[in-house]
Structure formats: structure tokens, C-alpha cells
Design an enzyme around this catalytic site. Structure first.
Site, mmCIF file in Angstrom:
data_model
loop_
_atom_site.group_PDB
_atom_site.id
_atom_site.type_symbol
_atom_site.label_atom_id
_atom_site.label_comp_id
_atom_site.label_asym_id
_atom_site.label_seq_id
_atom_site.Cartn_x
_atom_site.Cartn_y
_atom_site.Cartn_z
ATOM 1 C CD GLU A 4 7.308 2.102 -1.342
ATOM 2 O OE1 GLU A 4 8.087 1.518 -2.219
ATOM 3 O OE2 GLU A 4 7.605 3.171 -1.092
ATOM 4 C CD GLU A 49 0.688 0.451 3.062
ATOM 5 O OE1 GLU A 49 1.004 1.645 2.865
ATOM 6 O OE2 GLU A 49 1.914 -0.465 3.332
#
Lengths: 361, 361
Positions: A322, A164
């Protein structure tokens, strides 16, 4: 457990006759066994892996809870598109694919060729003042995640990692974790990208008040918790985890936000059926122990679900998100699958077992 | 430190302007910095990696210290040759090369096409009764390791992992660790491939007596300790570590025996010069924390040398050897090199840094 083509015991028996002392590959043996059960074969394959990075903005950044300005979410989406972010280089180094999905970024990303556009709304609402999403927005965001899982499955990927990007999303994740784990803001709120003591204290109050306003949430459904306090990328990751596990994929949770999304998915599954929980639990792997406060608690909460082995594979002090930890953990799943699938047995290799294994006739 | 083309501070400055919160990649940042310093460039490359597996037998198996018969060493060399052992499948899964070297196996391995034949002697002598090797045998075995390091370097490999196979070698490693770390057999002797309590007690006595007979060893040279208590593969791994670091390669220690060999190499380097210790220390990475007793102590002893970061990268309960942990850790070094080399900076990517980094003009 009934209904499994390969049960845990059968896979463990096979692992026990591989040419190594019993248990000498530690956690790798557990992972190999779980992959065999998940894929229904003693020859599991983890070849193609994909990290799905869901990007979204958060209205709660209006409260001044983050070390970085909200614009960074969109800027990082551009960085992903150009291949310069941590997830890009780590995934390339590890032969892992990356798909970046805009589920709710508040920026013009129309020029970004590699970013999958599926924006539900330009950022969730400020949950310090109102519910972050409508029920329909939660469903739409979950469907964005589910369709990413289907794309991965349809293209031959065996495992997805959940990543994310979203300035403010540790605040949302902390609030959700407080609800799902009945934990205080003290336990769930951390420094995120690096806030100082004063902002940390403020962030705690924001979470505490938002959760407090919804004390009735603990008796509400998981969807309602997501609606009130969630982020669009968190709902998307939850939807991706549910759909991926339905399709037989392995699912790797990354750090604090990703793990909280997985915890939300487990609660969503529980609201549906025990079989749904079982299927998701057996598909889940936890990449690493993040340095972000609350992550260990989030993993423990996941581990409370039956057949969910929520022990992290790595412990490297990562706190980036991420999907970087998930990308790193792929190599361990690949190795574990290879051990289960390809290692010789004492019999096949003609190696003396020292009486440590029972050879079957 | 003088003489480095890239010093630690310069590499850390570069790492600090990458598009991530400061320190958010944890240990991976440290590894990336160390690889930059080692390779003398801000664009370090870990592309080709090789695990060298040194096989040898041990006279001390006559004392009944192992769970497996001595013949297993040769049988496992055949298993390596056919590609069916754990190191084979884990290395293949991780794109790591494997070279197996016979430095002292007591078996006819002449038919094994992939095993590099460099046997110094068909097994070390029983150190419970006499010195395990002659001074010349120690030198020869170290040279076998050094030449393996040169082959790796000459073929373009940037990192070697140190693996081993040798029934009885945890006994030898425990004795060496007792000498190098001034530690009791209680602290250094573990279950190896899986001995029971009675054999464990016996193994401790064997180590205690052998070390006791050489109490003067603590004042002797590292070569003398290796000669008295070492194994041929342990000497070879020490030689490989020294030569590889001289050639600018990164060196990954695996588990208990491999780490004890690296500790021996550090002592050998200390007997030579401070510059030699520094060069070796900066080249070393520690793959994982083994479940074998004594491994943590061995790493701590290595960490006592300046600039030796002996914190393990993985903690998966492995206790197999063969270089399996080193093969798994390669993926982390590859990722760390990629982060150092390829990640965008806040400036190059146009990402707001929130005032967290000082941009240089």
C-alpha cells in the site's frame, strides 16, 4: 558525473562543515547529500510528499496462490476511499498525501470519489496460461503511472512513494524478480499476505513453471518480461518511477512489489540509455526492508545499478504494501533535507570544530 | 498484568481485526499496542511530542578524553538557542518541540532566551579523582529532569524524547554502563565525537580505573553510582524518565548517553518498587541503534527489565545525541498510534478477511 549542478563531492563538503562530528548523522547525511544532488541545490526541500497507490487484479489468482480472495482488491479500494486503510492513517499521521489509482481492478468502483479511474483492463491475464498483458496494455499501464507522476509534479510535490494493492501481486512480482535477478522461485516466492506451507509450495511451482516457459525471457527486453509476467499496477509503478525521475522528483520504493517494479524500471531504463539509468538511480530511495521473502534480493538487484543506493532506511518487519513503508520513510527524507539545508556550520555558529573540519577561506 | 485499563491482550485483539494481514505492520503493531496500554485506551494519541535536551559539562574532560574542547558544550547551547543545530532542524522537520535545559553547563548562557536555566553546578567534578557529584547534586539534577517532564505534561505533550549535550559525557555514560551492566571498559568505551586510537586507549584506562576504584559500586544503590560517575544531564534524564512515566507519558530514549540514563532510571526504580519498574518499562521506547560502542549493550541491559521492549526502532548509524534519533522516532510512534486508533476493521470496512481473523459477535 558531469551535468550535475551540484555534484556529490560539493554536497559532501557542505555536509562536513555542519555543527556535528563528521558523519555523526549516519545515513541521514547520505540522504541529504543525495537530495542536494537530485534537486541541484545545497538547500533541498522535501515539503510535499505523495504516495501513489496503484490497484489492479491478477489473473494468476485463478491458480489459488493467495490467502485472500480476489474480491479483496476492490474491497480495499473502497477502504482507501473511506480513509480507513493503513496507508490512509499512516499518511495522515505523517503529513503525506495519498492518491489511489485504479489501473486494473476487477470491480465496480464508479462510486468512489477519491479513486482516480484509469483502468486499462479488469485485471491482468493468468500468466500461468498466457502472457499477462499485451504490449499495448503494458504501455498503457506505464502511461497511467507516468501521468500520476506528472500530476504530482504539477501540483508541487517533491517526492512520490510507490504503493500498490492487488491480490496475487506477490506472485507476479516473484516471477518478474526471478527473471530480472536470474533467481529461483525458492528465492523469490514468499508468503505474501500469509499463505500456509502447502499453498506456498504450490505458488512456487506456479512461478517456476511460468518462468520456465519463458526461459528465453532473460534475453528479452524488460517490456517483454512485464508483458509476460507483470501486473498492471507493477507496470504503472515502473512508469511512475521513470517519469518522476525525469521530472526531478525523488522516488521512494516501498516493499517487495514496489521494489520489483523499480527494478523493472531500471531494466527499462537500461534498454533505453545509460543516462536514463543514471537519472533514475539517483532519484531512488528504498523505504524499508520488508519481511516478504525476495525483497532483499530485489533491493540487491537494484543496488547493482551504478549510483543506486538500495540500502533500506527502515527495518520494521513490515509486509503490507500500500506504500505504507514509503509513507513512513518520508519523515526521514524531510529530516535529511532539513539537515542539508538549514543546519548551521561551525563558522556560522561560532562553534569550535576541534580541528575536525577544514574551513574554507 | 492487573491494574491496566487496557491490557496487552485486549489491544492485540483489536490490532488483529484491522484491515491488513495479521502482523503485516510488524514493529508498528507492537508500538501501537504498547501505546494503547500506556494511555489506557484503544484510541491512543501521539500528537504533541517534545525532545528535552539537557546540557552539562564534565570534570572528566580534564583527563583529555574527548575530541572536542569543553567549550563546545556552551557553544552548542548557543547554537540550539539560534535554532541551527541538528536537533533544531530535525525536530522542526518532524513537528517536534524542543526544550533545551541548562542543568550544568560551564559557560555564561544568561543571554540565551530559549534555554531553560536550571544549573545545579557548572559541570560535574572529575570522576577520575573524586565523586562527580554530591548526593544532593544528584537529587537536584534529577529534579531538574522531573520538572521538565511536568512542564511537558502540563502543556499537553504525550511523549518526550531524552536528549543531551555535554562534551565528555560518553566517558561518564561508559563508566555508568560498566557498573550497571558489569561490563569492561573495552565493552563500554567508544569513540564518542571521534577520538583516535591513542585517545580511545587512554579513555578506556580512565574509565577502567574510575570504575575499579569503585568496585564496591555494584552493590551500591543506583543513586550512588550516579553520584560517583554520572553527569548532571544524565541524572536529569533519569529523573525526567521516572517522572514522565509516572505522569503517563511515553518516553523515547535516544542514543548511548540517553539510553544509559534510562538504564540508571530503571535501576533507580528497582531500588524503589517493582510497580515503579513496571510503570517505567511500559513507558519506554528506544529510538535507534547508535553507532557508538556500548549502545547495544546498554539497550540489552534495559531489555533485561520485564516489559521493557528495548529493540531500537531505527538503525541509521547515528551517533550525534542531542535527542536527534528520538525526534526521528516520533513519526513512527505517531503512525503506530494512528494505526491503533483510526484503522478500519474487516467488519467496519466490509473487507473479506480470508478466514484469518476471528470476528467477535
Amino acid at each position: 558525473m558531469t551535468g550535475l549542478r551540484i555534484d556529490v563531492e560539493r554536497a559532501q563538503q557542505e555536509m562536513a562543515v555542519k555543527t556535528k562530528p563528521l558523519g555523526a548523522l549516519g545515513r541521514l547525511e547520505d540522504v541529504g547529500v543525495r537530495l542536494a544532488v537530485l534537486q541541484g541545490t545545497l538547500s533541498p526541500v522535501i515539503d510535499r510528499a505523495r504516495v501513489c497507490v496503484f490497484g489492479a487484479d491478477h489473473g494468476v489468482t485463478d491458480e489459488g496462490v493467495s490467502a485472500y480472495p480476489r474480491a479483496v482488491t476492490g474491497e480495499m479500494m473502497r477502504n482507501f476511499d473511506r480513509g480507513g486503510a493503513a496507508i490512509n492513517v499512516i499518511a495522515r499521521a505523517g503529513n503525506v498525501e495519498v492518491e489511489v489509482i485504479d489501473v486494473g481492478v476487477d470491480a465496480d468502483l464508479s462510486s468512489l470519489a477519491t479513486v482516480h479511474s484509469a483502468r486499462v483492463r479488469a485485471g491482468s491475464r493468468n500468466f500461468a496460461r498466457e502472457p499477462a498483458m499485451t504490449p499495448d496494455e503494458v504501455r498503457q499501464a506505464m502511461e497511467v503511472g507516468a501521468s500520476a507522476a506528472r500530476r504530482a509534479h504539477d501540483s508541487g510535490v517533491q517526492v512520490i512513494g510507490l504503493g500498490e494493492m492487488g491480490i496475487g501481486n506477490t506472485t507476479s512480482a516473484a516471477a518478474l524478480l526471478s527473471v530480472f535477478a536470474s533467481a529461483s522461485a525458492e528465492q523469490t516466492v514468499g508468503r505474501g499476505t500469509g499463505i500456509d506451507d502447502a499453498v506456498l509450495e504450490h505458488k512456487r511451482r506456479v512461478v517456476e513453471q511460468a518462468v520456465g516457459r519463458h526461459t528465453q525471457l532473460t534475453s528479452l527486453s524488460a517490456v517483454d518480461a512485464l508483458r509476460a509476467l507483470g501486473g498492471l499496477e507493477i507496470a504503472a509503478m515502473a512508469g511512475a518511477a521513470l517519469e518522476a525521475s525525469s521530472l526531478g522528483l525523488a522516488v521512494i520504493a516501498d516493499g517487495f512489489i514496489s521494489t520489483t517494479a523499480v527494478l523493472a524500471a531500471l531494466h527499462l531504463a537500461r534498454d533505453e540509455s545509460p543516462a536514463r539509468v543514471d537519472r533514475l538511480s539517483r532519484a531512488l530511495f528504498f523505504a524499508h526492508r520488508s519481511a516478504e521473502r525476495g525483497h532483499t534480493l530485489a533491493m540487491e538487484a537494484c543496488g547493482g545499478f551504478e549510483n543506486c543506493d538500495a540500502r533500506p532506511l527502515l527495518d520494521l518487519g513490515l509486509r503490507l504494501g500500500e506504500g505504507t513503508g514509503a509513507a513512513l520513510a518520508v519523515s526521514l527524507l524531510r529530516a535529511a533535507a532539513a539537515v542539508m539545508r538549514d543546519m548551521a556550520t561551525f563558522t556560522s555558529a561560532g562553534v569550535s570544530d576541534g580541528g575536525h573540519t577544514e574551513h574554507r577561506a
